[in-house]
Design a protein around this motif. Structure first.
Motif, PDB file in Angstrom:
ATOM      1  N   ALA D 389       0.816  -1.207   0.000  1.00  0.00           N
ATOM      2  CA  ALA D 389       0.000   0.000   0.000  1.00  0.00           C
ATOM      3  C   ALA D 389       0.853   1.262   0.000  1.00  0.00           C
ATOM      4  O   ALA D 389       0.329   2.360  -0.050  1.00  0.00           O
ATOM      5  N   SER D 391       3.589   3.961  -1.641  1.00  0.00           N
ATOM      6  CA  SER D 391       3.948   4.368  -3.001  1.00  0.00           C
ATOM      7  C   SER D 391       5.376   3.919  -3.276  1.00  0.00           C
ATOM      8  O   SER D 391       6.118   3.548  -2.372  1.00  0.00           O
ATOM      9  N   GLY D 393       8.134   5.404  -3.987  1.00  0.00           N
ATOM     10  CA  GLY D 393       9.189   6.086  -3.265  1.00  0.00           C
ATOM     11  C   GLY D 393       9.256   5.627  -1.817  1.00  0.00           C
ATOM     12  O   GLY D 393      10.337   5.414  -1.263  1.00  0.00           O
TER      13      GLY D 393
HETATM   14  N1  ATP Z   1      -2.265  -1.392  -3.282  1.00  0.00           N
HETATM   15  C1  ATP Z   1      -2.502  -0.234  -2.626  1.00  0.00           C
HETATM   16  N2  ATP Z   1      -3.318  -0.243  -1.564  1.00  0.00           N
HETATM   17  C2  ATP Z   1      -3.582   0.901  -0.889  1.00  0.00           C
HETATM   18  N3  ATP Z   1      -3.067   2.070  -1.214  1.00  0.00           N
HETATM   19  C3  ATP Z   1      -2.240   2.167  -2.268  1.00  0.00           C
HETATM   20  C4  ATP Z   1      -1.911   1.017  -3.023  1.00  0.00           C
HETATM   21  N4  ATP Z   1      -1.068   1.378  -4.016  1.00  0.00           N
HETATM   22  C5  ATP Z   1      -0.885   2.704  -3.864  1.00  0.00           C
HETATM   23  N5  ATP Z   1      -1.580   3.172  -2.825  1.00  0.00           N
HETATM   24  C6  ATP Z   1      -1.609   4.567  -2.354  1.00  0.00           C
HETATM   25  O1  ATP Z   1      -1.923   5.409  -3.463  1.00  0.00           O
HETATM   26  C7  ATP Z   1      -1.124   6.575  -3.449  1.00  0.00           C
HETATM   27  C8  ATP Z   1      -0.446   6.799  -4.807  1.00  0.00           C
HETATM   28  O2  ATP Z   1       0.507   5.795  -5.014  1.00  0.00           O
HETATM   29  P1  ATP Z   1       1.601   5.902  -6.175  1.00  0.00           P
HETATM   30  O3  ATP Z   1       2.431   4.681  -6.152  1.00  0.00           O
HETATM   31  O4  ATP Z   1       0.918   6.307  -7.434  1.00  0.00           O
HETATM   32  O5  ATP Z   1       2.454   7.128  -5.598  1.00  0.00           O
HETATM   33  P2  ATP Z   1       3.478   8.041  -6.390  1.00  0.00           P
HETATM   34  O6  ATP Z   1       2.785   9.308  -6.643  1.00  0.00           O
HETATM   35  O7  ATP Z   1       4.041   7.287  -7.530  1.00  0.00           O
HETATM   36  O8  ATP Z   1       4.567   8.240  -5.254  1.00  0.00           O
HETATM   37  P3  ATP Z   1       6.138   7.985  -5.320  1.00  0.00           P
HETATM   38  O9  ATP Z   1       6.700   9.180  -5.893  1.00  0.00           O
HETATM   39  O10 ATP Z   1       6.519   7.753  -3.915  1.00  0.00           O
HETATM   40  O11 ATP Z   1       6.337   6.779  -6.187  1.00  0.00           O
HETATM   41  C9  ATP Z   1      -0.129   6.427  -2.296  1.00  0.00           C
HETATM   42  O12 ATP Z   1      -0.519   7.258  -1.244  1.00  0.00           O
HETATM   43  C10 ATP Z   1      -0.232   4.984  -1.864  1.00  0.00           C
HETATM   44  O13 ATP Z   1      -0.142   4.881  -0.456  1.00  0.00           O
END
Ligand code: ATP
Ligand code: ATP
Ligand code: MG
Ligand code: MG
Lengths: 373, 344, 322, 489
Positions: D389, D391, D393
């Motif tokens: 869950a 992201s 990063g």
């Molecule tokens: N499988 C999941 N279950 C619950 N929440 C999730 C899941 N995947 C992603 N999220 C949530 O969705 C949001 C967006 O995730 P994403 O991976 O797109 O982030 P990002 O913008 O790419 O960040 P980063 O720059 O850290 O990679 C995050 O807050 C993350 O906690």
């Protein structure tokens, strides 16, 4: 006092069968006998269970099933497979007020049976001799095969009986003393096909015919030998078969059926029920033979033979003579000298085997191809 | 207010599969001309109606509870231990082997040895699957299946060969054990209180070790991502072997009980399909140890009750298996439907 | 010689059910879905096929019913795994047990009842070719169909456009989708087709090989079919070879009894199963790699390609298309 | 073909990936699409190529309005085709099978016709591809070539390329650019997605910049680099200078090390890496860097040669010994090899703990440790958050948090792949701290800027061989680009 309208309580007897009740073989023969009892003995009722074997009902024991039948009021319980020996004895120990009949068993003979267990069996040896003779009278290739169930004393003595009958008629009626008769047995491993445990009987029978046999006798409870023969005959091959156990056994392929040796259990069942009802039943080990006056008399003969459509008229004549000679005692095929496969003596020259020797047959006879153990 | 509604909707969501399964069963019964209500009543009385039936149900419960506890371990490690049937069988074979060596012994010496030896046998048989999986890259489903076939063949070989009865080999099994080597049961009943205590003990131990031990956590890790677990420093191979060994030992224990409590001899299909039923139970439990005991009881009751159907109503006892399987299938599918609805 | 021909011919026709089942499963798995329910599906369809043929006295209807039953079980696998995204192995395993028990439950009236059966149908002219004729062309319609299926499926996979697409969806569904394939729909179609073939195998069992129905009649053949698919590396020709190999093992089990081996007769029928799995184990284990490593590179490459191939990469995975 | 996207919106849950984006691409031109990680570039292109459906907006082709494309195949029928960063092809199949799969044939495969036309297209673009070869044996660049001619064969008149320059060598890049220019000259439109400024500046006629899902601006060739950067990031980024560190004793030494897997042999490497040193591994994907990293970590036993850690011979010793000796490995694929989806951050901390571990878990203490680490590494989560869950990063930060304190050697594969600049800077900050504490770092990266930026020394891999070892201070991105393509200048 006012007369009670309540029907008198029925006398309940139980039947535990190893295979399905409509197998056109061993189990159906028992099923028919039980139905006859219901018809002939007034006020009786039947509780039954079939397919009590590790393949169809894994984990179900004779003891458990007996408990259930007793709970439903059974006063007599018949169990119909050699496999049920220990189970029957144990159940009998628990339910001492119930009479158990272990059919084809020998616990009374070897004295391991509790007092409320009895044994009976039909002298199918004669039926098998007749079947063997019919086969020998018919074969054109001089090669006969026997579809064996599992290997034990009972199946060995039945196989030997077939062989003795066949050999006698081959040498005497057909007069072929000089060309030895080929007689092979293959055991599938149980009384009927249990997928994954036994050899597949259809495959075995096909194998027999492939290897040159033209008459196959069934030693198992089900009808594969006859069906396969029927199939082959339709494809134009000259082959025959002899089923086993049940009077209606030929039905599935009349055109190739030379006849069927069968059990008639009705008299023995009826006798047991009436004796128990009258409180006169006593433990015994009975080996009931045919009624030589008329081996197909349903009231008196425990073992019988009916001719099949495929048996030739000449064959029929020779066979009838053979049966008559068996009945009159003119022929005793268990007369010495007879030797086992390994050369050990079975019956001394000049002697005839007694019941116990035959019952506990140790090996197949010299001349039979197949495993003895 | 919303809390209780929430609870209700959740309750109905978890009850729904049960109702659907029931509905399918009723349809099936009606289609084959059997009276549904009567059938269910007989199913119940057939498993709990008399003290002897209750005892029989608990005999089956012991086996199902122990084997599903063991399977929970292999499932946690991400393994489909289909070989569990063979492991039960080998447990019974080892138990019989030990018993034959102690024909004259008293039960106090004999029974513990038989049980331990059976557990060793089950564990060894399970380890074979694990070794093939780890070192031979053979999928455990096929490895397990292969060893099931081999165990069956070997069992039959023993029953009809070296261990056949004096009068000859029969499908009814080997010689009956001397009564000293039977596990003591309650008077007149077939159930052994010691076995029930052992089963409860196994359940508790498995529950606690999955919850609070490093071993349990590591098992979870290899079950979910074995490569990452390895890179993180989890000793995956020993762990995998230990999971199979534990499950095999549980299966072996069941094998021993089947021999010394139920049949008192080795019989051909000794495992009675309990291994596969155990897999169904674990699938139904959503891999939660707390659910195993009640689910095993339910499955045991259906198994025992369905035998009675044959006698009472002339309904084939395979109905029990159909009910068990349909229930698990429906629950599994309903979970999927639930997720689909929620994600929408 | 005559005996040899007879045995060969028996192996060919007795193997027909396994051919249908393992090729049906090949079709499923090539599309990326494991249908683990083969054993149960075969049982249920063997029963249904026999029951329908018995009551209607029509073999065609029997086979049709069996195919429908196979497709229905398969549709549950498809629905559970493709639409609901459940574990394919779990769904298949449960269905194996359910279908197996259901076959026993519904099949009670038909146990060991004699019924209709496939008759042999020698092909004129072809049957007169020495050796080939009696082995291949004195059989029956089911056996001929099994030959046709082997060749047809091979052609389908490697010579047709839809077959190429099928291989694609099992390999990389997202790429297939990018190329215009409707992955979910195609998976559904192939699972149903595969299921129907497995159903056909069931009927071939009860109407062609076993001559009737009895409880648990397939006794492990479904499991073996699954193993044969792996053994055959998801290639129709190699899968067929595996099926015939198993048939040969079974035939030898019958003959072995007279070989004088000191083994109880009940052991022989069980031997082909572990032997088949053992072969699979050897062919798929690392041990084989080690042996192959000693060969010169060219021979190694060729042998590796012949002996094994990798499973469809997307086998057992879920695919979400937008 | 003239392509217009008007007012495109796309939401992923709470993320507004495309917010009212409007874009026009003229026929016969190469149009650049710039933006930092997560700006929404790929999303926009997937909308244009039919992979995903926009929540709002419309597409017109040559002035003809369409609501949307139903599927990639639908888009291709209209002449729009897309090349993904990881080419969507079928590795175990032959090139010809790949070429045909998806073409408009009814029953039989049009093999002969396809083969002939394949050859013609190869000739036209001067590609050297063999129809009977297997895709799995091709380089990323060759797979791109295959996709390009396949899309053209199927009638693409607009070609979208999503970050096509990662993972290919300088000569391949030159060839690719030549091809794209040729296509534009033929009147086709090309959309070139990248966050590499120099590529865009070199190739494109026009550029659109996206930031956080919105249009940040447009520019025409010739471009002013500073303006593009400002549009991309909204600010001038200050990339820290690499501090100099005194190198210490050798940490890891290789003696004629040879590595092998079923596809590749990496022969004869002799080398030592010292405390505080950062060694970068450059090369095309699959040139041997990964094998080398895994060998460093003890995950791949060398088939010949020796490997010493802190003077101790660890050749072919189990992974356990490497862990004890103080190495750590961070794989590229975090969710496949680094973290265990389904388990929480605190459970990972228990698993990753080195040294003596208790058989019973003390959950209270574990939670405290986890909370401390989460604060320390600035992870957006709580101890019981499941790692899937997080992201990307934050997953990478979690992996860093799991590293034990006294490490001797860090082996990292693509440590910042898929991360935005902020996370990247943070992570390198943490890594360089380790280096100050005396750890050696070996990392592989496809990003040549990153390689140059953070390393002291660079090993360049080509086809399984180390073809060059250079000091970072003495080379340039250009030179590296040629080297990874196997060309020494
Ligand atoms: N499988 C999941 N279950 C619950 N929440 C999730 C899941 N995947 C992603 N999220 C949530 O969705 C949001 C967006 O995730 P994403 O991976 O797109 O982030 P990002 O913008 O790419 O960040 P980063 O720059 O850290 O990679 C995050 O807050 C993350 O906690
Ligand atoms: N399938 C998806 N489900 C959920 N969120 C997504 C999905 N695809 C993209 N996103 C989110 O949408 C935003 C835009 O992503 P997109 O892939 O378009 O970025 P990008 O500009 O291509 O970045 P990069 O340069 O890293 O490739 C990101 O926050 C990403 O996390
Ligand atoms: Mg992108
Ligand atoms: Mg991200």
């Amino acid at each position: 006092a006012t007369p009670t309208t309540e029907a008198p309580k029925k006398f309940v007897f139980g039947l535990i069968m190893v295979g399905p009740k409509e197998d056109h073989g061993w189990n159906e023969a028992h099923w028919v006998a039980a139905q006859d009892v219901l018809k002939n003995v007034p006020n009786t009722d039947l509780v039954w269970i079939d397919k009590v074997n590790p393949a169809d009902r894994p984990g179900v024991t004779i003891e458990q099933v007996s408990d259930d039948l007793v709970a439903k009021g059974a006063k007599v319980i018949f169990t119909n497979s050699a496999e049920f020996k220990d189970g029957t004895n144990n159940a009998a120990k628990k339910h001492t007020a119930v009479t158990f009949i272990h059919i084809s068993g020998d616990a009374v003979l070897d004295k391991s049976a509790p007092a409320n267990v009895g044994n009976f069996m039909g002298r199918m040896e004669y039926g098998k001799m007749i079947a063997g003779c019919a086969a020998a009278l018919t074969t054109q290739t001089g090669s006969i095969a026997y579809l064996g169930p599992l290997i034990d004393a009972e199946t060995r003595r039945l196989t030997n009986s077939v062989y003795l009958g066949a050999k006698y008629c081959w040498e005497n009626a057909r007069g072929k003393k000089d060309t030895p008769l080929k007689f092979e047995v293959t055991w599938i491993g149980f009384w009927f096909n249990i997928p994954g445990v036994t050899l597949d009987p259809t495959q075995v029978v096909n194998g027999f015919f492939d290897k040159g046999a033209d008459v196959v006798l069934s030693g198992i409870d089900t009808t594969e030998a006859l069906v396969v023969a029927g199939q082959r005959a339709k494809a134009g091959k000259k082959v025959w078969a002899i089923p086993y156990d049940y009077i209606g056994g030929c039905k599935e392929a009349e055109a190739v059926c030379l006849g069927v040796p069968y059990f008639n259990w009705t008299p023995a069942y009826q006798k047991t029920i009436t004796e128990v009802q009258a409180g006169k039943w006593k433990q015994s080990w009975d080996w009931n033979g045919p009624d030589w006056k008329n081996i197909n008399d349903p009231k008196t003969s425990h073992v019988g033979w009916v001719d099949g459509k495929a048996l030739s008229a000449d064959g029929k004549k020779s066979l009838d003579a053979f049966i008559a000679d068996l009945g009159s005692g003119k022929i005793n095929l268990f007369a010495g000298p007879l030797k086992y496969q390994d050369g050990k003596e079975f019956v001394k020259a000049g002697a005839t085997a007694d019941d116990k020797t035959v019952w506990y047959t140790e090996q197949l006879l010299e001349g039979v191809t197949g495993k003895s153990k | 207010m919303t809390g209780s509604r929430n609870f209700l909707s959740r309750l109905s969501l978890s009850l729904a599969p049960l109702l659907v399964a029931l509905l399918i069963a009723i349809l099936l019964l009606v289609a084959t001309g059997a009276p549904p209500l009567d059938t269910f009543a007989k199913l119940f009385t057939g498993s709990f109606g008399t003290s002897s039936k209750q005892a029989d149900t608990f005999v089956v419960w012991v086996s199902l509870a122990i084997v599903s506890a063991g399977l929970l371990i292999t499932f946690t490690a991400g393994q489909w231990n289909i070989g569990v049937e063979g492991q039960i069988m080998v447990g019974s074979i080892f138990a019989t082997w030990a018993a034959r060596g102690m024909w004259e012994q008293s039960g106090i010496v004999g029974i513990p040895v038989i049980i331990l030896w059976a557990m060793v046998g089950g564990a060894l048989w399970a380890l074979l699957v694990a070794v093939l999986k780890i070192y031979g890259k053979v999928n455990e489903i096929f490895g397990g299946l292969g060893f099931n076939f081999i165990a069956t063949a070997f069992n039959i070989y023993l029953i009809f060969g070296p261990w056949k009865q004096k009068t000859g080999g029969t499908l009814s099994g080997t010689e009956i054990f001397p009564e000293a080597l039977w596990m003591p049961t309650l008077p007149e009943l077939r159930v052994s209180p010691i076995a029930i205590i052992i089963a409860l003990f196994v359940l508790v131990v498995i529950y606690l070790s999955l919850r609070g031990t490093l071993w349990g956590l590591q098992l979870k890790a290899i079950g979910k991502n074995i490569r990452a677990a390895f890179v993180l420093g989890v000793p995956t191979n020993p762990l995998m072997l230990s999971a199979y060994a534990v499950c095999g030992a549980c299966a072996g224990l069941v094998g021993a009980f089947l021999v010394i409590i139920v049949h008192h001899r080795l019989i051909p299909s000794i495992s009675s399909g309990y291994g596969f039923l155990g897999i169904l139970i674990v699938l139904l439990s959503s891999f939660n140890a707390l659910w195993l005991a009640p689910l095993a009881l339910f499955f045991a009751a259906v198994s025992i009750g369905s035998t009675a159907l044959q006698l009472e109503l002339n309904i084939d006892s395979s109905l029990g298996g159909v009910l068990q399987g349909v229930l698990v299938l429906v629950v599994l599918l309903m979970q999927g439907i639930k997720e689909k609805v929620i994600s929408k | 010689m005559e005996f040899f021909i007879a045995i060969l011919a028996s192996i060919l026709s007795d193997s027909a059910p396994i051919i249908f089942a393992s090729l049906g499963e090949t079709l499923n798995e090539r599309g990326g879905v494991i249908n683990l329910s083969v054993e149960g599906t075969m049982l249920l369809s063997a029963m249904a096929g026999f029951a329908v043929a018995f009551t209607t006295e029509s073999l065609v209807l029997g086979f049709l019913a069996a195919m429908i039953v196979g497709a229905i079980v398969a549709s549950l696998v498809a629905f559970g795994s493709i639409t609901l995204k459940r574990d394919q192995v779990a769904v298949g395993f449960i269905l194996t047990l359910v279908a197996g028990d259901l076959s026993s439950f519904l099949g009670v009236p038909f146990v060991r009842v004699p019924g209709p059966q496939i008759e042999s149908l020698p092909i004129p002219f072809l049957r007169d070719i020495p050796f080939i004729g009696p082995v291949f062309f004195e059989r029956d319609i089911i056996t001929y169909l099994s030959f046709a299926l082997i060749i047809g499926m091979w052609l389908w996979f490697y010579k047709t456009q839809p077959g190429l697409q099928l291989r694609g969806i099992g390999e990389r569904p997202e790429a297939s989708f990018a190329r215009g394939g409707n992955v979910k729909l195609m998976r559904y179609i192939y699972i149903l087709l595969g299921g129907a073939l497995i159903g056909f195998a069931g009927a071939a069992f009860s109407l062609h090989v076993k001559l009737g129905w009895s409880h648990r009649a397939t006794a492990g053949f479904g499991w073996i079919a699954l193993a044969i698919v792996i053994f055959g590396g998801w290639d129709p020709l190699k899968v067929a070879f595996g099926a015939y190999l198993f048939g040969a093992l079974r035939a030898s089990a019958t003959t072995l009894q007279s070989s004088g081996l000191e083994v109880p007769v009940q052991v022989f029928p069980l031997l082909p199963f572990p032997l088949m799995i053992l072969t699979l184990v050897i062919f798929n284990s690392r041990g084989l790699d080690r042996v192959l490593n000693y060969l010169p590179l060219g021979a190694r490459r060729a042998l590796t390609r012949l002996l094994r191939s990798n499973p469809p990469a997307a086998l057992g995975t879920h695919f979400e298309q937008e | 073909m003239r392509v217009e996207l008007k007012n495109i919106h796309k939401h992923f849950g709470a993320v507004h990936a495309n917010n009212d984006v409007t874009l026009t691409v003229e026929g016969g031109s190469i149009h650049g699409l710039l933006g930092e990680n997560g700006a929404g570039k790929s999303t926009l292109m997937k909308v244009l190529s039919g992979y995903i459906h926009a929540d709002g907006g419309e597409i017109s082709l040559d002035g003809k309005k369409l609501k949307r494309f139903n599927s990639p195949a639908d888009a291709l029928r209209h002449g729009v085709g897309m090349l993904h960063q990881d080419p969507l092809d079928f590795p175990p199949m032959t090139l010809l099978d790949n070429f045909i799969l998806g073409c408009d044939a009814s029953l039989l495969q049009p093999r002969a016709r396809a083969e002939k036309e394949f050859r013609e297209l190869c000739q036209q673009f001067n590609f050297d591809l063999d129809t009977n070869a297997f895709v799995s044996d091709l380089t990323v660049g060759e797979r791109q070539q295959l996709e390009i001619i396949r899309l053209l064969w199927l009638g693409a008149r607009t070609l979208i390329l999503d970050e096509p320059t990662t993972g290919i060598s300088a000569p391949q890049k030159i060839k690719l650019f030549a091809t794209l220019r040729q296509l534009a000259a033929d009147g086709k439109s090309v959309i070139f997605v990248s966050h590499k400024l120099e590529d865009v500046e070199d190739l494109c006629h026009r550029v659109t910049v996206l930031r956080r899902g919105q249009m940040a601006g447009e520019a025409k060739s010739p471009f002013v680099t500073e303006r593009l950067v400002q549009m991309m990031f909204g600010q001038q980024l200050n990339i820290g200078k690499r501090p100099n560190v005194e190198l210490g004793a050798p940490v890891i030494e290789f003696d004629h090390l040879t590595l092998k897997d079923d596809r590749l042999t990496v022969p004869d490497i002799s080398l030592s890496v010292r405390m505080g040193e950062v060694l970068a591994l450059a090369g095309l994907e699959g040139s041997g860097q990964q094998l080398f990293l895994q060998a460093c970590a003890g995950l791949l036993p060398p088939s010949a040669g020796q490997l010493r850690l802190n003077g101790i011979d660890l050749t072919r010793k189990p992974y356990e010994n490497f862990l004890r000796a103080g190495i750590a490995y961070m794989p590229a694929d975090r969710m496949k090899e680094g973290l265990v989806p389904g388990l929480s951050i605190e459970e990972h901390i228990v698993l990753a703990k080195r040294g003596k571990k208790d058989a019973l878990i003390d959950w209270t203490r574990t939670r405290q440790t986890a909370t401390a680490q989460i604060t320390d590494f600035n992870i957006k989560g709580i101890p019981t958050t499941r790692v899937e869950a997080l992201s990307g990063g934050n997953q990478q930060r979690t992996l860093l948090a799991l590293l034990p304190p006294d490490l001797k050697l860090l082996a990292l594969e693509h440590p910042t792949r898929g991360l935005d600049i902020e996370s990247t800077l943070y992570i390198w900050g943490k890594l360089l701290e380790r280096r100050k504490q005396g750890a050696a770092i070996i990392f592989a990266s496809a990003d040549l800027d990153e390689v140059l930026q953070y390393s002291d020394r660079i090993l360049v891999f080509f086809g399984g061989r180390v073809i060059e070892t250079v000091r970072s201070s003495e080379t340039s991105v250009e030179q590296l680009g040629y080297l990874i393509g196997g060309k020494k200048q």
